[in-house]
Motif scaffolding. Structure first.
Motif, mmCIF file in Angstrom:
data_model
loop_
_atom_site.group_PDB
_atom_site.id
_atom_site.type_symbol
_atom_site.label_atom_id
_atom_site.label_comp_id
_atom_site.label_asym_id
_atom_site.label_seq_id
_atom_site.Cartn_x
_atom_site.Cartn_y
_atom_site.Cartn_z
ATOM 1 N N LEU A 128 23.951 13.957 89.835
ATOM 2 C CA LEU A 128 23.519 14.381 88.276
ATOM 3 C C LEU A 128 22.224 15.203 88.705
ATOM 4 O O LEU A 128 21.065 15.065 89.318
ATOM 5 N N ILE A 129 22.399 16.591 89.107
ATOM 6 C CA ILE A 129 21.364 17.627 89.075
ATOM 7 C C ILE A 129 20.345 17.160 88.554
ATOM 8 O O ILE A 129 19.702 16.922 86.865
ATOM 9 N N GLN A 130 19.039 17.579 88.590
ATOM 10 C CA GLN A 130 17.611 16.341 87.566
ATOM 11 C C GLN A 130 16.544 17.812 88.263
ATOM 12 O O GLN A 130 16.479 18.240 89.927
ATOM 13 N N GLU A 131 15.701 17.825 87.109
ATOM 14 C CA GLU A 131 14.268 18.762 87.408
ATOM 15 C C GLU A 131 13.720 17.976 88.648
ATOM 16 O O GLU A 131 13.492 16.848 89.129
ATOM 17 N N HIS A 132 13.137 19.370 89.521
ATOM 18 C CA HIS A 132 12.631 19.368 90.180
ATOM 19 C C HIS A 132 13.110 18.760 91.964
ATOM 20 O O HIS A 132 12.917 18.603 93.045
ATOM 21 N N ILE B 140 15.206 19.480 95.423
ATOM 22 C CA ILE B 140 15.989 21.070 95.690
ATOM 23 C C ILE B 140 17.338 21.277 96.449
ATOM 24 O O ILE B 140 18.348 19.708 96.652
ATOM 25 N N LEU B 141 17.883 22.266 96.185
ATOM 26 C CA LEU B 141 18.732 22.175 96.874
ATOM 27 C C LEU B 141 19.683 23.570 97.872
ATOM 28 O O LEU B 141 18.632 23.943 97.799
ATOM 29 N N LYS B 142 21.027 23.273 97.888
ATOM 30 C CA LYS B 142 21.275 23.947 98.219
ATOM 31 C C LYS B 142 23.035 24.168 98.608
ATOM 32 O O LYS B 142 23.882 23.193 98.077
ATOM 33 N N ASP B 143 23.209 25.854 97.778
ATOM 34 C CA ASP B 143 24.424 25.979 97.920
ATOM 35 C C ASP B 143 24.807 26.523 99.443
ATOM 36 O O ASP B 143 24.849 26.785 100.141
ATOM 37 N N GLU B 144 26.065 25.228 99.150
ATOM 38 C CA GLU B 144 26.742 25.108 100.132
ATOM 39 C C GLU B 144 27.491 26.436 100.683
ATOM 40 O O GLU B 144 28.182 26.733 101.799
ATOM 41 N N GLU B 145 28.319 27.051 100.001
ATOM 42 C CA GLU B 145 28.920 28.249 99.889
ATOM 43 C C GLU B 145 27.772 29.570 100.931
ATOM 44 O O GLU B 145 28.488 29.987 101.698
ATOM 45 N N THR B 146 26.744 29.827 99.832
ATOM 46 C CA THR B 146 25.940 30.619 101.031
ATOM 47 C C THR B 146 24.523 30.472 101.578
ATOM 48 O O THR B 146 24.115 31.487 102.259
ATOM 49 N N GLY B 147 24.863 29.122 101.390
ATOM 50 C CA GLY B 147 23.359 28.702 102.660
ATOM 51 C C GLY B 147 21.874 29.079 101.620
ATOM 52 O O GLY B 147 20.831 28.524 101.596
ATOM 53 N N GLU B 148 22.084 29.723 100.891
ATOM 54 C CA GLU B 148 21.328 29.959 99.475
ATOM 55 C C GLU B 148 19.914 28.700 99.119
ATOM 56 O O GLU B 148 21.241 27.433 98.538
ATOM 57 N N MET B 149 18.703 28.216 99.318
ATOM 58 C CA MET B 149 17.688 27.629 98.885
ATOM 59 C C MET B 149 17.397 27.884 97.757
ATOM 60 O O MET B 149 16.946 28.805 96.895
ATOM 61 N N GLY C 232 16.706 24.295 78.774
ATOM 62 C CA GLY C 232 17.290 23.482 79.963
ATOM 63 C C GLY C 232 16.991 23.411 81.664
ATOM 64 O O GLY C 232 15.937 24.122 81.932
ATOM 65 N N LEU C 233 17.527 22.906 82.251
ATOM 66 C CA LEU C 233 17.604 23.301 84.006
ATOM 67 C C LEU C 233 18.245 24.611 84.524
ATOM 68 O O LEU C 233 18.710 24.776 84.270
ATOM 69 N N ALA C 234 17.000 25.278 85.210
ATOM 70 C CA ALA C 234 17.634 26.495 85.517
ATOM 71 C C ALA C 234 17.449 25.549 87.421
ATOM 72 O O ALA C 234 16.022 25.780 88.132
ATOM 73 N N VAL C 235 17.282 27.080 88.123
ATOM 74 C CA VAL C 235 17.513 27.066 89.580
ATOM 75 C C VAL C 235 16.772 28.295 89.794
ATOM 76 O O VAL C 235 16.792 29.234 89.146
ATOM 77 N N GLU C 236 16.230 27.460 90.588
ATOM 78 C CA GLU C 236 14.458 29.508 90.810
ATOM 79 C C GLU C 236 14.002 29.843 92.544
ATOM 80 O O GLU C 236 13.986 27.784 93.365
ATOM 81 N N ASN C 237 14.532 30.372 93.129
ATOM 82 C CA ASN C 237 14.168 30.379 94.641
ATOM 83 C C ASN C 237 12.848 31.776 94.550
ATOM 84 O O ASN C 237 13.610 33.156 94.299
ATOM 85 N N LYS C 238 11.890 32.403 94.180
ATOM 86 C CA LYS C 238 11.138 33.786 93.740
ATOM 87 C C LYS C 238 11.373 34.295 95.606
ATOM 88 O O LYS C 238 11.169 35.684 95.273
ATOM 89 N N ILE C 239 11.304 33.551 96.012
ATOM 90 C CA ILE C 239 11.089 34.929 98.155
ATOM 91 C C ILE C 239 12.586 35.263 97.692
ATOM 92 O O ILE C 239 12.499 36.065 98.193
ATOM 93 N N ILE C 240 13.674 34.829 97.073
ATOM 94 C CA ILE C 240 15.302 36.004 97.327
ATOM 95 C C ILE C 240 15.324 36.125 95.997
ATOM 96 O O ILE C 240 16.259 36.982 95.839
ATOM 97 N N GLY C 241 14.292 35.862 94.625
ATOM 98 C CA GLY C 241 14.746 36.841 93.895
ATOM 99 C C GLY C 241 15.685 35.781 92.781
ATOM 100 O O GLY C 241 16.521 36.402 91.955
ATOM 101 N N GLY D 277 17.192 33.148 89.422
ATOM 102 C CA GLY D 277 16.377 32.224 88.971
ATOM 103 C C GLY D 277 18.266 32.801 87.680
ATOM 104 O O GLY D 277 18.011 33.597 87.583
ATOM 105 N N ASP D 278 18.388 31.536 87.931
ATOM 106 C CA ASP D 278 19.218 31.512 86.880
ATOM 107 C C ASP D 278 19.787 30.050 86.202
ATOM 108 O O ASP D 278 18.968 29.045 86.808
ATOM 109 N N TRP D 279 20.548 30.084 84.767
ATOM 110 C CA TRP D 279 19.973 28.670 84.217
ATOM 111 C C TRP D 279 21.568 27.644 85.715
ATOM 112 O O TRP D 279 21.976 28.289 85.881
ATOM 113 N N LEU D 280 20.969 26.469 85.288
ATOM 114 C CA LEU D 280 21.893 25.536 86.401
ATOM 115 C C LEU D 280 23.627 25.675 86.293
ATOM 116 O O LEU D 280 24.016 25.929 86.497
#
Length: 77
Positions: free
Chosen positions: A15-19, A21-30, A44-53, A55-58
Motif C-alpha cells: 500500500l502506497i502511503q504518505e511521504h 518516495i516513488l519511481k514510475d517503472e515505465e517512465t523513470g519519473e520520481m 487524499g494522497l497525491a504524487v508530486e515532483n515540483k522539479i518536473i511539474g 502533480g496528480d491524485w495518486l
C-alpha cells in the motif's frame, strides 16, 4: 460531496502511503506522496515532483505503476 482518493498499491503489492518516495517503472519519473485537498472537496494522497511539474491524485495511476523506494518520513540511525 467530499470524494476521498482511493488507495493504490505498488509493483510489489504494498500500500502506497504518505511521504513514500516513488519511481514510475515505465517512465523513470520520481515522486513524493503528499496529502492534498482541492476546492471541490476532493482530499487524499497525491504524487508530486515540483522539479518536473508532476502533480496528480495518486488514484489516477493504476496499481503496479509505482515502486516504493523508501519513505521521507522515516530516518535511519
Amino acid at each position: 460531496m467530499t470524494r476521498i482518493v482511493e488507495p493504490v498499491y505498488d509493483t510489489e503489492g504494498k500500500l502506497i502511503q504518505e511521504h513514500d518516495i516513488l519511481k514510475d517503472e515505465e517512465t523513470g519519473e520520481m515522486a513524493l506522496v503528499v496529502q492534498a485537498k482541492n476546492k471541490s472537496g476532493v482530499r487524499g494522497l497525491a504524487v508530486e515532483n515540483k522539479i518536473i511539474g508532476l502533480g496528480d491524485w495518486l488514484d489516477v495511476y493504476p496499481d503496479g505503476v509505482w515502486t516504493i523506494l523508501g519513505n521521507a518520513g522515516v530516518s535511519a540511525v
